[in-house]
Design an enzyme around this catalytic site. Structure first.
Site, PDB file in Angstrom:
ATOM      1  N   LYS A 111      -5.824   2.553  -3.586  1.00  0.00           N
ATOM      2  CA  LYS A 111      -4.777   3.133  -4.425  1.00  0.00           C
ATOM      3  C   LYS A 111      -3.520   2.248  -4.445  1.00  0.00           C
ATOM      4  O   LYS A 111      -2.764   2.269  -5.404  1.00  0.00           O
ATOM      5  CB  LYS A 111      -4.404   4.527  -3.937  1.00  0.00           C
TER       6      LYS A 111
HETATM    7  C1  LIG Z   1      -9.262   8.042  -4.364  1.00  0.00           C
HETATM    8  C2  LIG Z   1     -10.376   7.531  -3.568  1.00  0.00           C
HETATM    9  C3  LIG Z   1     -11.692   7.464  -4.060  1.00  0.00           C
HETATM   10  C4  LIG Z   1     -12.056   8.001  -5.435  1.00  0.00           C
HETATM   11  O1  LIG Z   1     -11.504   7.268  -6.490  1.00  0.00           O
HETATM   12  P1  LIG Z   1     -11.415   7.922  -7.948  1.00  0.00           P
HETATM   13  O2  LIG Z   1     -10.666   6.940  -8.766  1.00  0.00           O
HETATM   14  O3  LIG Z   1     -10.665   9.219  -7.774  1.00  0.00           O
HETATM   15  O4  LIG Z   1     -12.804   8.148  -8.423  1.00  0.00           O
HETATM   16  C5  LIG Z   1     -12.669   6.902  -3.275  1.00  0.00           C
HETATM   17  N1  LIG Z   1     -12.403   6.433  -2.037  1.00  0.00           N
HETATM   18  C6  LIG Z   1     -11.162   6.500  -1.519  1.00  0.00           C
HETATM   19  C7  LIG Z   1     -10.940   5.990  -0.138  1.00  0.00           C
HETATM   20  C8  LIG Z   1     -10.113   7.032  -2.256  1.00  0.00           C
HETATM   21  O5  LIG Z   1      -8.882   7.094  -1.737  1.00  0.00           O
END
Ligand SMILES: *Cc1c(COP(=O)(O)O)cnc(C)c1O
Length: 456
Positions: A111
């Site tokens: 993120k």
């Molecule tokens: C947010 C997240 C996901 C999922 O990603 P999306 O874009 O919501 O599909 C997978 N793994 C981790 C560690 C995350 O923080």
């Protein structure tokens, strides 16, 4: 670049507006009215660039003239200066797995890659310097990435809604120990879907939205997606053969960014959607029925989601950009609890995606086997994508997206391999810090009231 809504094609917004708004006024998601497709020659030129220069070329396709290439370059240089690897991301070959590590930013999850950029885009685009109130729902990692990107920023307050007691202890501590006074952590007595629903309801309440000058940084914000497209290109250029990407999936943002990369001309074979037992995306891709059920807590909490918002963007595409049909599907979902895809629509999805569910027992086993065989510790989300990649058989190589550092899920790792993970240097003194958050009922009005009070 003009933007439309998945529920209204005649809408016409520029990048600044869609960035600051997040969600379209009709409740739909924003999409660019066209997407650039790179030719083979252009791809060849792009392949020579480093990560940041590549990012400039890709991101600028979506935000000129609001942000020109020079400005984007400045933003990316600053955004990624805190990453602990020069190339922003790393590819590790471990036996026949190619792991794309996306967790070298300040909060150890992928993120950060978009959020660090977004934090600076606010400064570049909020020209009237009016105070912006950002409301974000988090399944554990988005919140901390947003906090890291927006703490101490002038003209911004950030309200983070996380599901109370449904994220890992470390995830919660990283969020709630930030002492910047523009950050508010709210633990909602509900699950992630409840948090996301509250944020969407606030966006759809035009009066409230205007009143607090509200913005959002969930992956419904298109800027998140375009920053994530970049690493698909970067990974492909390191491998230079047709690829599958296996992606741990919750809100369908990350894997959807892969789909955009494919639309932009990247030779991707299959995008593998890895889910945990919250397998709505598996079910829709395998059966055509989109029917959210109850959220089940799992060992990969950031994927404990049943309403995968970004699926609406894919739906718009497979319904041949028919905004009325998208609106109808969303109405059906609201009124009847599901909608169904026709066979030819489903076929279009399956040309690009496959989906696999990996349950908690398998997740633990994969982490353990991987540690025993290669001495490498996978986080539980990444482990689902490793598991899914084993199940897909075609002639393409597969890149597995590593979405978080295992330290964030200490308890689970201990369960899998009987060992602790050492804290990375960013978080060596986490346990001594004081946590600050408020527990609030899962009620829209209570949360609105809380926010109004804080921003007085
Ligand atoms: C947010 C997240 C996901 C999922 O990603 P999306 O874009 O919501 O599909 C997978 N793994 C981790 C560690 C995350 O923080």
């Amino acid at each position: 670049m003009n933007y439309i809504s998945t529920r209204n094609k005649s809408l016409n917004f520029d990048f600044s507006s869609i960035f600051l708004r997040g969600l379209a006024p009709d409740g739909g998601l924003f999409l660019p009215s066209e997407i650039k497709k790179f030719s083979e020659n252009e791809l060849n030129e792009l392949s020579k660039l480093n990560y940041i220069d590549l990012g400039v070329e890709i991101i600028s396709e979506f935000c000129v003239p609001a942000l020109n290439k020079n400005k984007i370059k400045l933003i990316l240089d600053e955004a990624y200066s805190s990453f602990d690897t020069k190339n922003i991301v790393e590819i590790k070959k471990i036996d026949n797995i190619n792991l794309l590590e996306l967790y070298h930013g300040p909060t150890l999850a992928f993120k950060d890659i978009a959020m660090q950029v977004i934090g600076l885009m606010y400064e570049a685009l909020n020209l009237n310097k009016k105070k912006i109130n950002i409301i974000v729902a988090t399944s554990g990692d988005t919140g901390s990435a947003a906090i890291a990107a927006l703490k101490e920023k002038k003209n911004i307050n950030l309200f983070v809604l996380h599901p109370h007691e449904k994220i890992s202890n470390i995830q919660r501590k990283i969020m709630t120990t930030c002492d910047s006074n523009n950050i508010y952590n709210i633990a909602v007595k509900g699950n992630f879907d409840d948090c996301q629903k509250i944020v969407k309801q606030m966006f759809s309440d035009e009066q409230f939205r205007e009143k607090i000058n509200m913005s959002g940084v969930n992956s419904i914000n298109w800027a998140r997606i375009i920053c994530q497209v970049v690493y698909y290109f970067y990974a492909y250029f390191q491998m230079t053969s047709k690829l599958n990407f296996s992606v741990p999936t919750g809100n369908f943002g990350d894997v959807y960014a892969g789909y955009i990369a494919k639309k932009m001309g990247l030779p991707i074979d299959k995008l593998i959607v890895a889910t945990n037992e919250n397998d709505i995306l598996c079910r829709v891709i395998n059966s055509g029925e989109y029917r959210p059920s109850e959220v089940k807590p799992s060992l990969s909490p950031s994927m404990d989601i049943q309403v995968a918002s970004n699926f609406e963007r894919l739906l718009f595409d497979v319904l041949n950009s028919d905004d009325q049909k998208v609106s109808k599907s969303m109405k059906d979902l609201n009124n009847n609890g599901f909608f169904k895809l026709e066979n030819d629509e489903l076929k279009k999805i399956r040309e690009n995606f496959s989906a696999e569910k990996i349950n908690d027992a398998d997740t633990l086993r994969i982490i353990k086997d991987f540690f025993i065989n290669y001495g490498f510790i996978l986080d539980p989300h990444t482990a689902t994508a490793v598991g899914a990649s084993y199940k897909v058989k075609n002639n393409s190589k597969t890149i597995v997206l590593g979405t978080a550092h295992p330290y964030k899920f200490l308890e689970t790792i201990k369960l899998a391999i009987g060992k602790n993970v050492d804290p990375p240097k960013q978080f060596s003194n986490l346990s001594k810090k004081i946590e600050k958050f408020e527990i609030v009922d899962n009620k829209l009005d209570d949360i609105k009231k809380y926010i109004i009070e804080k921003i007085k």
